[in-house]
Design an enzyme around this catalytic site. Structure first.
Site, PDB file in Angstrom:
ATOM      1  N   GLN A 175     -32.116 -24.161 -20.757  1.00 33.38           N
ATOM      2  CA  GLN A 175     -32.102 -24.313 -22.221  1.00 33.38           C
ATOM      3  C   GLN A 175     -32.058 -22.929 -22.851  1.00 33.38           C
ATOM      4  O   GLN A 175     -31.913 -22.797 -24.055  1.00 33.38           O
ATOM      5  CB  GLN A 175     -33.380 -25.012 -22.695  1.00 33.38           C
ATOM      6  CG  GLN A 175     -33.567 -26.413 -22.152  1.00 33.38           C
ATOM      7  CD  GLN A 175     -34.975 -26.915 -22.476  1.00 33.38           C
ATOM      8  OE1 GLN A 175     -35.235 -27.397 -23.560  1.00 33.38           O
ATOM      9  NE2 GLN A 175     -35.878 -26.817 -21.518  1.00 33.38           N
ATOM     10  N   HIS A 196     -27.817 -25.111 -24.198  1.00 32.07           N
ATOM     11  CA  HIS A 196     -28.062 -24.733 -25.599  1.00 32.07           C
ATOM     12  C   HIS A 196     -27.242 -23.505 -26.008  1.00 32.07           C
ATOM     13  O   HIS A 196     -27.572 -22.844 -26.990  1.00 32.07           O
ATOM     14  CB  HIS A 196     -29.566 -24.483 -25.839  1.00 32.07           C
ATOM     15  CG  HIS A 196     -30.397 -25.739 -25.828  1.00 32.07           C
ATOM     16  ND1 HIS A 196     -31.771 -25.735 -25.770  1.00 32.07           N
ATOM     17  CD2 HIS A 196     -30.030 -27.058 -25.876  1.00 32.07           C
ATOM     18  CE1 HIS A 196     -32.215 -26.991 -25.779  1.00 32.07           C
ATOM     19  NE2 HIS A 196     -31.179 -27.809 -25.828  1.00 32.07           N
ATOM     20  N   THR A 200     -40.935 -25.026 -19.758  1.00 34.76           N
ATOM     21  CA  THR A 200     -40.446 -25.675 -20.988  1.00 34.76           C
ATOM     22  C   THR A 200     -41.527 -26.600 -21.543  1.00 34.76           C
ATOM     23  O   THR A 200     -42.242 -27.262 -20.783  1.00 34.76           O
ATOM     24  CB  THR A 200     -39.128 -26.452 -20.776  1.00 34.76           C
ATOM     25  OG1 THR A 200     -38.819 -27.175 -21.980  1.00 34.76           O
ATOM     26  CG2 THR A 200     -39.165 -27.414 -19.608  1.00 34.76           C
ATOM     27  N   SER A 201     -41.618 -26.630 -22.890  1.00 32.67           N
ATOM     28  CA  SER A 201     -42.611 -27.495 -23.528  1.00 32.67           C
ATOM     29  C   SER A 201     -42.207 -28.959 -23.417  1.00 32.67           C
ATOM     30  O   SER A 201     -42.999 -29.840 -23.725  1.00 32.67           O
ATOM     31  CB  SER A 201     -42.782 -27.098 -24.998  1.00 32.67           C
ATOM     32  OG  SER A 201     -41.528 -27.124 -25.647  1.00 32.67           O
ATOM     33  N   CYS A 229     -17.187 -19.489 -35.034  1.00 33.28           N
ATOM     34  CA  CYS A 229     -16.949 -19.718 -36.456  1.00 33.28           C
ATOM     35  C   CYS A 229     -17.670 -20.999 -36.862  1.00 33.28           C
ATOM     36  O   CYS A 229     -17.520 -22.033 -36.199  1.00 33.28           O
ATOM     37  CB  CYS A 229     -15.442 -19.842 -36.695  1.00 33.28           C
ATOM     38  SG  CYS A 229     -15.055 -20.340 -38.384  1.00 33.28           S
ATOM     39  N   PRO A 286     -48.055 -22.976 -17.334  1.00 36.50           N
ATOM     40  CA  PRO A 286     -49.499 -22.723 -17.482  1.00 36.50           C
ATOM     41  C   PRO A 286     -50.174 -23.705 -18.439  1.00 36.50           C
ATOM     42  O   PRO A 286     -51.401 -23.779 -18.481  1.00 36.50           O
ATOM     43  CB  PRO A 286     -49.567 -21.294 -18.043  1.00 36.50           C
ATOM     44  CG  PRO A 286     -48.213 -20.967 -18.531  1.00 36.50           C
ATOM     45  CD  PRO A 286     -47.226 -21.929 -17.945  1.00 36.50           C
TER      46      PRO A 286
HETATM   47  C1  BJW Z   1     -44.553 -20.515 -19.322  1.00 41.44           C
HETATM   48  C2  BJW Z   1     -44.876 -19.183 -19.234  1.00 41.44           C
HETATM   49  C3  BJW Z   1     -44.743 -18.602 -17.974  1.00 41.44           C
HETATM   50  C4  BJW Z   1     -45.174 -19.738 -21.262  1.00 41.44           C
HETATM   51  N1  BJW Z   1     -44.312 -19.330 -16.943  1.00 41.44           N
HETATM   52  N2  BJW Z   1     -44.139 -21.219 -18.294  1.00 41.44           N
HETATM   53  C5  BJW Z   1     -34.976 -38.031 -29.226  1.00 41.44           C
HETATM   54  C6  BJW Z   1     -36.295 -38.167 -29.573  1.00 41.44           C
HETATM   55  C7  BJW Z   1     -36.865 -37.341 -30.552  1.00 41.44           C
HETATM   56  C8  BJW Z   1     -36.109 -36.381 -31.200  1.00 41.44           C
HETATM   57  C9  BJW Z   1     -34.800 -36.249 -30.852  1.00 41.44           C
HETATM   58  C10 BJW Z   1     -34.248 -37.062 -29.877  1.00 41.44           C
HETATM   59  N3  BJW Z   1     -32.943 -36.707 -29.729  1.00 41.44           N
HETATM   60  C11 BJW Z   1     -32.660 -35.701 -30.582  1.00 41.44           C
HETATM   61  C12 BJW Z   1     -33.766 -35.405 -31.291  1.00 41.44           C
HETATM   62  C13 BJW Z   1     -33.862 -34.354 -32.352  1.00 41.44           C
HETATM   63  C14 BJW Z   1     -34.016 -32.966 -31.811  1.00 41.44           C
HETATM   64  C15 BJW Z   1     -35.355 -32.872 -31.081  1.00 41.44           C
HETATM   65  O1  BJW Z   1     -35.460 -32.930 -29.895  1.00 41.44           O
HETATM   66  N4  BJW Z   1     -36.411 -32.682 -31.850  1.00 41.44           N
HETATM   67  C16 BJW Z   1     -37.750 -32.589 -31.277  1.00 41.44           C
HETATM   68  C17 BJW Z   1     -38.371 -31.251 -31.646  1.00 41.44           C
HETATM   69  C18 BJW Z   1     -38.540 -33.758 -31.744  1.00 41.44           C
HETATM   70  N5  BJW Z   1     -32.915 -32.591 -30.926  1.00 41.44           N
HETATM   71  C19 BJW Z   1     -31.780 -32.118 -31.408  1.00 41.44           C
HETATM   72  O2  BJW Z   1     -31.601 -31.979 -32.600  1.00 41.44           O
HETATM   73  C20 BJW Z   1     -30.673 -31.809 -30.409  1.00 41.44           C
HETATM   74  N6  BJW Z   1     -29.459 -32.379 -30.871  1.00 41.44           N
HETATM   75  C21 BJW Z   1     -29.178 -33.655 -30.734  1.00 41.44           C
HETATM   76  O3  BJW Z   1     -29.827 -34.425 -30.070  1.00 41.44           O
HETATM   77  O4  BJW Z   1     -28.052 -34.033 -31.415  1.00 41.44           O
HETATM   78  C22 BJW Z   1     -27.632 -35.378 -31.458  1.00 41.44           C
HETATM   79  C23 BJW Z   1     -26.246 -35.382 -32.052  1.00 41.44           C
HETATM   80  C24 BJW Z   1     -25.254 -36.101 -31.430  1.00 41.44           C
HETATM   81  C25 BJW Z   1     -23.964 -36.101 -31.968  1.00 41.44           C
HETATM   82  C26 BJW Z   1     -23.686 -35.361 -33.102  1.00 41.44           C
HETATM   83  C27 BJW Z   1     -24.675 -34.627 -33.702  1.00 41.44           C
HETATM   84  C28 BJW Z   1     -25.973 -34.624 -33.182  1.00 41.44           C
HETATM   85  C29 BJW Z   1     -30.396 -30.307 -30.365  1.00 41.44           C
HETATM   86  C30 BJW Z   1     -31.516 -29.524 -29.787  1.00 41.44           C
HETATM   87  C31 BJW Z   1     -31.149 -28.033 -29.823  1.00 41.44           C
HETATM   88  C32 BJW Z   1     -32.327 -27.148 -29.501  1.00 41.44           C
HETATM   89  N7  BJW Z   1     -31.994 -25.800 -29.839  1.00 41.44           N
HETATM   90  C33 BJW Z   1     -32.990 -24.754 -29.652  1.00 41.44           C
HETATM   91  C34 BJW Z   1     -32.459 -23.469 -30.304  1.00 41.44           C
HETATM   92  C35 BJW Z   1     -31.417 -22.799 -29.438  1.00 41.44           C
HETATM   93  C36 BJW Z   1     -30.956 -21.527 -30.042  1.00 41.44           C
HETATM   94  C37 BJW Z   1     -32.015 -20.476 -30.130  1.00 41.44           C
HETATM   95  O5  BJW Z   1     -32.627 -20.103 -29.128  1.00 41.44           O
HETATM   96  O6  BJW Z   1     -32.222 -19.995 -31.236  1.00 41.44           O
HETATM   97  O7  BJW Z   1     -33.239 -24.577 -28.268  1.00 41.44           O
HETATM   98  S1  BJW Z   1     -34.590 -25.215 -30.290  1.00 41.44           S
HETATM   99  C38 BJW Z   1     -35.505 -24.458 -28.999  1.00 41.44           C
HETATM  100  O8  BJW Z   1     -36.220 -25.452 -28.247  1.00 41.44           O
HETATM  101  C39 BJW Z   1     -34.490 -23.831 -28.068  1.00 41.44           C
HETATM  102  C40 BJW Z   1     -35.072 -24.134 -26.732  1.00 41.44           C
HETATM  103  O9  BJW Z   1     -34.062 -24.100 -25.736  1.00 41.44           O
HETATM  104  C41 BJW Z   1     -35.684 -25.494 -26.916  1.00 41.44           C
HETATM  105  C42 BJW Z   1     -36.755 -25.818 -25.949  1.00 41.44           C
HETATM  106  O10 BJW Z   1     -37.800 -24.929 -26.032  1.00 41.44           O
HETATM  107  P1  BJW Z   1     -38.528 -24.444 -24.702  1.00 41.44           P
HETATM  108  O11 BJW Z   1     -37.575 -23.694 -23.881  1.00 41.44           O
HETATM  109  O12 BJW Z   1     -39.214 -25.574 -24.080  1.00 41.44           O
HETATM  110  O13 BJW Z   1     -39.557 -23.364 -25.295  1.00 41.44           O
HETATM  111  P2  BJW Z   1     -41.005 -23.580 -25.917  1.00 41.44           P
HETATM  112  O14 BJW Z   1     -41.337 -22.351 -26.648  1.00 41.44           O
HETATM  113  O15 BJW Z   1     -41.094 -24.849 -26.661  1.00 41.44           O
HETATM  114  O16 BJW Z   1     -41.973 -23.736 -24.662  1.00 41.44           O
HETATM  115  C43 BJW Z   1     -42.217 -22.686 -23.765  1.00 41.44           C
HETATM  116  C44 BJW Z   1     -43.019 -23.232 -22.607  1.00 41.44           C
HETATM  117  O17 BJW Z   1     -43.175 -22.199 -21.638  1.00 41.44           O
HETATM  118  C45 BJW Z   1     -44.432 -23.692 -22.993  1.00 41.44           C
HETATM  119  O18 BJW Z   1     -44.677 -24.983 -22.422  1.00 41.44           O
HETATM  120  C46 BJW Z   1     -45.341 -22.654 -22.344  1.00 41.44           C
HETATM  121  O19 BJW Z   1     -46.585 -23.181 -21.891  1.00 41.44           O
HETATM  122  C47 BJW Z   1     -44.505 -22.220 -21.161  1.00 41.44           C
HETATM  123  N8  BJW Z   1     -44.776 -20.874 -20.650  1.00 41.44           N
HETATM  124  N9  BJW Z   1     -45.296 -18.733 -20.478  1.00 41.44           N
HETATM  125  C48 BJW Z   1     -44.050 -20.652 -17.156  1.00 41.44           C
HETATM  126  N10 BJW Z   1     -45.058 -17.279 -17.780  1.00 41.44           N
END
Ligand code: BJW
Length: 245
Positions: free
Chosen positions: A101, A119, A188-189, A127, A214
Site C-alpha cells: 500500500q 496505491h 498496516t492498520s 494529470c 506492534p
Molecule cells: C509498525 C511499525 C513497525 C508502526 N513495524 N508495524 C469498505 C468498507 C468501509 C469503507 C470502504 C470500503 N471500501 C471503500 C471504502 C472507503 C475507503 C476506506 O477504506 N475508508 C476507511 C478509512 C473506512 N476506501 C477508499 O476510498 C478506496 N477507494 C475505493 O474503495 O474506491 C471505490 C471506487 C470504485 C470505483 C470508482 C470510484 C471509487 C481508496 C483507498 C486509498 C487509500 N489511499 C491512501 C493514500 C495514498 C497516498 C498517500 O500516501 O498519500 O493510502 S490512505 C492511506 O491509508 C494510504 C495507506 O496506504 C493506507 C493504509 O494505511 P497503512 O499503511 O495501514 O498505515 P497506517 O498509518 O494506518 O498504519 C500503520 C501501521 O503500522 C499501524 O498499525 C502501526 O501499529 C504499524 N507500525 N510501526 C510494523 N516498526
C-alpha cells in the site's frame, strides 16, 4: 523472538506466499506512518483530510506542497531491515508475491523486483483532468504545475480516498491472496479498504495468515498468528529461522 514451530512449518511447506505491507514497514526508515501525528508545519493537518480529490480541488497548492514535502522525505530515507528481508524472501520463497500500500518505492530500492503497488507511487505525477502519467512540464512557478497537454492541474500518481484502485495491480493482489498458502500482513492498520480485505480473502481460502505489527488491528483477532513487534526486527529473524537448514 522465538517463533511457533507450526508457523515456521507453514512457511517452509508453502507453495505460494503473499505479503501485504503498509506504512509500518517504512516507519523504521523514518517515514511517518499515515495515521501518526505529522510533525512541524504539517502537524495541524490530518493526512486523511489531505488525501482526497475534494481536498485537492479545494486547495491544490496545499496538497501539492504536502506531497513535495513527503517526496523529499522519502528521497532522503533508506530501506530498513524489513525491506531487505522482504527482498530476500522473493529469492528464497517459491511463488512469492509482494503487495504494498506504500507509495514510497522503498521495497524496490531494497531490491524487490516484483512489487504490486495498489496505491500508486509518490514519485510519479499525473494529470488530474486526463488521468494520464506526465513526466515533463514547464516550470512556470505555478503550484501545482499545469499539464503540458491539456492545461489541467498536475497531481501525484497515488490513490486518494474515494478513488478507484488501479485495476491490473488490484486484480493481481486479490488473485495472489486467494491463491497463497501463507499470507503475511505487515505494518498496516488494516482499516483501509479494499486493501484490508486481502488478508480476509486469504483466510477465506484457508491460508495461514501471519500479522506483524506492534499494535492491535481489526485483523489481530482473526489472524492465525500474531507477531507483536517492529517489522525491522521480526522479519529478518523470521527469514533466518525459516531458511535454517
Ligand atoms: C509498525 C511499525 C513497525 C508502526 N513495524 N508495524 C469498505 C468498507 C468501509 C469503507 C470502504 C470500503 N471500501 C471503500 C471504502 C472507503 C475507503 C476506506 O477504506 N475508508 C476507511 C478509512 C473506512 N476506501 C477508499 O476510498 C478506496 N477507494 C475505493 O474503495 O474506491 C471505490 C471506487 C470504485 C470505483 C470508482 C470510484 C471509487 C481508496 C483507498 C486509498 C487509500 N489511499 C491512501 C493514500 C495514498 C497516498 C498517500 O500516501 O498519500 O493510502 S490512505 C492511506 O491509508 C494510504 C495507506 O496506504 C493506507 C493504509 O494505511 P497503512 O499503511 O495501514 O498505515 P497506517 O498509518 O494506518 O498504519 C500503520 C501501521 O503500522 C499501524 O498499525 C502501526 O501499529 C504499524 N507500525 N510501526 C510494523 N516498526
Amino acid at each position: 523472538m522465538t517463533f511457533p514451530e507450526p508457523l515456521l512449518r507453514a512457511l517452509r511447506n508453502a507453495r505460494k506466499v503473499a505479503a501485504l505491507t503498509g506504512a509500518g514497514v517504512s516507519a523504521e526508515s523514518g517515514v511517518p506512518t499515515f495515521r501518526n501525528a505529522q510533525t512541524g508545519l504539517w502537524a495541524q493537518f490530518k493526512p486523511e483530510e489531505l488525501a482526497t480529490p475534494g481536498a485537492f480541488l479545494k486547495n491544490p497548492r496545499l496538497v501539492w506542497e504536502w506531497y513535495e514535502w513527503r517526496r523529499q522525505l522519502v528521497q532522503n530515507a533508506k530501506p530498513n531491515p524489513a525491506h531487505f528481508a522482504l527482498a530476500e524472501m522473493e529469492n528464497k520463497f517459491p511463488g512469492f508475491t509482494l503487495i504494498t500500500q506504500n507509495v514510497d518505492g522503498l521495497h524496490q530500492r531494497a531490491g524487490s523486483r516484483k512489487v504490486i503497488e495498489i496505491h500508486g507511487n509518490i514519485t510519479r505525477t499525473k494529470c488530474f483532468q486526463e488521468d494520464t502519467v506526465v513526466t515533463q512540464w514547464n516550470e512556470t512557478g505555478e503550484v501545482p504545475p499545469k499539464c503540458p497537454r491539456c492545461g489541467g492541474l498536475l497531481r501525484p500518481d497515488v490513490v486518494w480516498f474515494e478513488e478507484a484502485l488501479p485495476e491490473i495491480p488490484t486484480e493481481a493482489a486479490f488473485a495472489a491472496s486467494r491463491d497463497c498458502d501463507v499470507f503475511l500482513c505487515i505494518g498496516t492498520s488494516a482499516v483501509v479498504y479494499p486493501a484490508a480485505s486481502l488478508p480476509l480473502e486469504a483466510l477465506q481460502h484457508q491460508a495461514t495468515v501471519i500479522e506483524i505489527n506492534p499494535e492491535v488491528t481489526p485483523l489481530t483477532s482473526r489472524a492465525s498468528y500474531v507477531l507483536n513487534g517492529p517489522a525491522g526486527e521480526i522479519l529478518p529473524g523470521l527469514l533466518t529461522e525459516v531458511t535454517r537448514a
